[in-house]
Design an enzyme around this catalytic site. Structure first.
Site, PDB file in Angstrom:
ATOM      1  N   HIS A 123       0.868  -1.176   0.000  1.00 53.03           N
ATOM      2  CA  HIS A 123       0.000   0.000   0.000  1.00 53.03           C
ATOM      3  C   HIS A 123       0.911   1.234   0.000  1.00 53.03           C
ATOM      4  O   HIS A 123       2.009   1.195   0.553  1.00 53.03           O
ATOM      5  CB  HIS A 123      -0.838  -0.039   1.286  1.00 53.03           C
ATOM      6  N   ASP A 200       3.403  -4.218   7.963  1.00 50.29           N
ATOM      7  CA  ASP A 200       2.117  -3.547   7.843  1.00 50.29           C
ATOM      8  C   ASP A 200       1.031  -4.596   8.054  1.00 50.29           C
ATOM      9  O   ASP A 200       0.784  -5.435   7.179  1.00 50.29           O
ATOM     10  CB  ASP A 200       2.021  -2.913   6.442  1.00 50.29           C
ATOM     11  N   GLN A 203      -4.160  -5.253   6.977  1.00 54.17           N
ATOM     12  CA  GLN A 203      -5.119  -6.207   6.410  1.00 54.17           C
ATOM     13  C   GLN A 203      -4.977  -7.588   7.043  1.00 54.17           C
ATOM     14  O   GLN A 203      -5.637  -8.527   6.602  1.00 54.17           O
ATOM     15  CB  GLN A 203      -4.918  -6.320   4.886  1.00 54.17           C
ATOM     16  N   LYS A 226     -10.238  -0.892  10.397  1.00 53.50           N
ATOM     17  CA  LYS A 226     -10.348  -2.088   9.552  1.00 53.50           C
ATOM     18  C   LYS A 226     -10.619  -3.323  10.396  1.00 53.50           C
ATOM     19  O   LYS A 226     -10.772  -4.419   9.866  1.00 53.50           O
ATOM     20  CB  LYS A 226      -9.062  -2.275   8.740  1.00 53.50           C
ATOM     21  N   CYS A 364      -4.739   2.228  -3.764  1.00 51.53           N
ATOM     22  CA  CYS A 364      -3.538   2.788  -3.115  1.00 51.53           C
ATOM     23  C   CYS A 364      -2.354   1.831  -3.226  1.00 51.53           C
ATOM     24  O   CYS A 364      -1.546   1.724  -2.288  1.00 51.53           O
ATOM     25  CB  CYS A 364      -3.796   3.134  -1.652  1.00 51.53           C
TER      26      CYS A 364
END
Ligand code: PLP
Length: 406
Positions: A123, A200, A203, A226, A364
């Site tokens: 991202h 990261d 997700q 999220k 993104c």
């Protein structure tokens, strides 16, 4: 399957709403999840009965607000398997967490010629801050390329590590393609090469259990919105000794110990990296989201979500002219696709008119899509509350769109 998805859905008020006069089919959880009633209620209760600023007040309300807000730090630490609550720094979200690392660790530790390994799948939030750091320090940004199936080229990864790496910045799950990266294999190699590892988890946290003690990363970041919590709050987790070695980031209230006109000394962790009044209601809302995740059978819910995800992949493949963009065996959360001769934006609009919310465009992650040979995709992304009915509605909706666009 024993998991009762209808009972879970009933906890999310918005899922009973209509859009364009049609029942909402929400397939955009990758962008932001919906919120259960208990999260909405916790934030409302705070504003109705508990609101005061935190950390500063001697009065009862301030104490109550502080306790509720700080309790979330313990809940986050427990949920991700952190060793200490001081390792949990609150930020506005994943983006701010990564910028914080780049501007504190990066500005003090990265020098001209250092190699920053970043995957092509990231991202923009886990790419642009490293580009900016490379530009300001003279460090080299090194790409770990994507293969046509949406996985990473691990041969190139190992070859690049062998040339030296100061940093590995890598996502755990791709928001654009759904690929789950083999971090259990990749991280030990990066550590052996002497790299600091930033993961990261934006997700990943909503889709499976995360255990940071096992993972071996140095920094791990994610967003509350999220994972069924509110917008405006996120987490930077770091190894205590590493976080403790960082210089302050933003200056202001809460992050200081003592201030004279000329100079200041700084607070201990976590507050040293949290200047100013925080997002109190949002922090409390995130705590409620974690209580909710703890209250459901998370493992059964995750198994259900994966089953719906696999069903969606199979069903989508039956649509003539549809091509999955990214077909990694290990995948979760997001399915990207393109239909021959149809612009993603047209598909998205026609689905929207049927009450079906999907995302279209570059997600993104422009470099990832460029590597896959497309400018944009249509992306259906899933949460614990999605069911096979949602997938069936998507397939029907796509067939209607194909008839209109044909
Ligand atoms: N990283 C990944 C993998 C994401 O999916 C997102 C958001 O979509 C981000 C980072 C940025 O998150 P936020 O906008 O909450 O900071």
């Amino acid at each position: 399957m024993s998991f009762d998805v209808q009972a879970l859905r009933a906890e999310f008020p918005i899922l009973s709403d209509q859009v364009h006069g049609k029942p909402l089919v929400y397939l955009d959880t990758g962008a932001s999840s919906q919120k259960p009633e208990c999260v909405i209620e916790a934030m409302s209760q705070y504003y109705r009965h508990q609101h005061a600023n935190v950390h500063r007040g001697i009065h009862q309300l301030s104490q109550t607000a502080t306790d509720a807000y700080e309790a979330t730090r313990d809940k986050v630490a427990q949920w991700i398997g952190a060793n200490r609550r001081e390792e949990v720094i609150f930020t506005r979200g994943t983006t701010e967490s990564i910028n914080l690392i780049a501007q504190t660790w990066g500005r003090t530790q990265v020098r001209a010629g250092d190699r920053l390994l970043v995957s092509e799948l990231e991202h923009h939030a886990n790419l642009v801050p490293w580009q900016m750091l490379a530009q300001s320090t003279g460090a080299e940004l090194v790409k770990i390329p994507l293969l046509p199936d949406g996985t990473l080229d691990l041969n190139v990864y190992e070859a690049e590590l062998a040339r030296g790496a100061k940093l590995l910045a890598i996502t755990e799950v791709s928001n654009a393609l759904g690929t789950i990266l083999p971090l259990a294999d990749m991280i030990p190699k990066a550590k052996a090469a002497g790299a600091v590892v930033v993961v990261d988890g934006a997700q990943a946290v909503p889709h499976h259990r995360v255990n940071l003690a096992e993972m071996g990363a140095d920094f791990y970041v994610f967003s509350g919105h999220k994972m069924y919590g509110p917008t405006g709050i996120g987490v930077l987790w770091g190894r205590f000794d590493l976080l403790d070695s960082l210089p302050p980031w933003q200056g202001g209230g809460d992050m200081i110990e003592h201030v004279t006109f000329e100079a200041s000394t700084y607070n201990t962790l976590p507050y040293r990296l949290e200047a100013g009044t925080p997002a109190i209601a949002e922090g409390i809302g995130l705590g409620a989201a974690l209580d909710w995740l703890n209250s459901i059978d998370f493992d059964a819910a995750v198994a259900h979500e994966h089953e719906v995800f696999d069903y969606a992949r199979q069903q989508l493949k039956q649509i003539p002219g549809l091509r999955l963009i990214g077909e990694a065996d290990e995948a979760a959360g997001a399915i990207s696709f393109a239909i021959e001769g149809m612009a993603a934006s047209d598909l998205g609009t026609l689905l929207d008119h049927q009450g079906i919310a999907v995302r279209t465009g570059h997600h993104c992650a422009m470099p990832a899509l460029q590597a896959m040979g497309v400018n944009g995709t249509t992306r259906a992304s899933f949460g614990l509350y999605n069911s096979r009915d949602d997938v069936d509605a998507l397939i029907r909706g796509l067939n209607v769109a194909r008839d209109i666009l044909a």
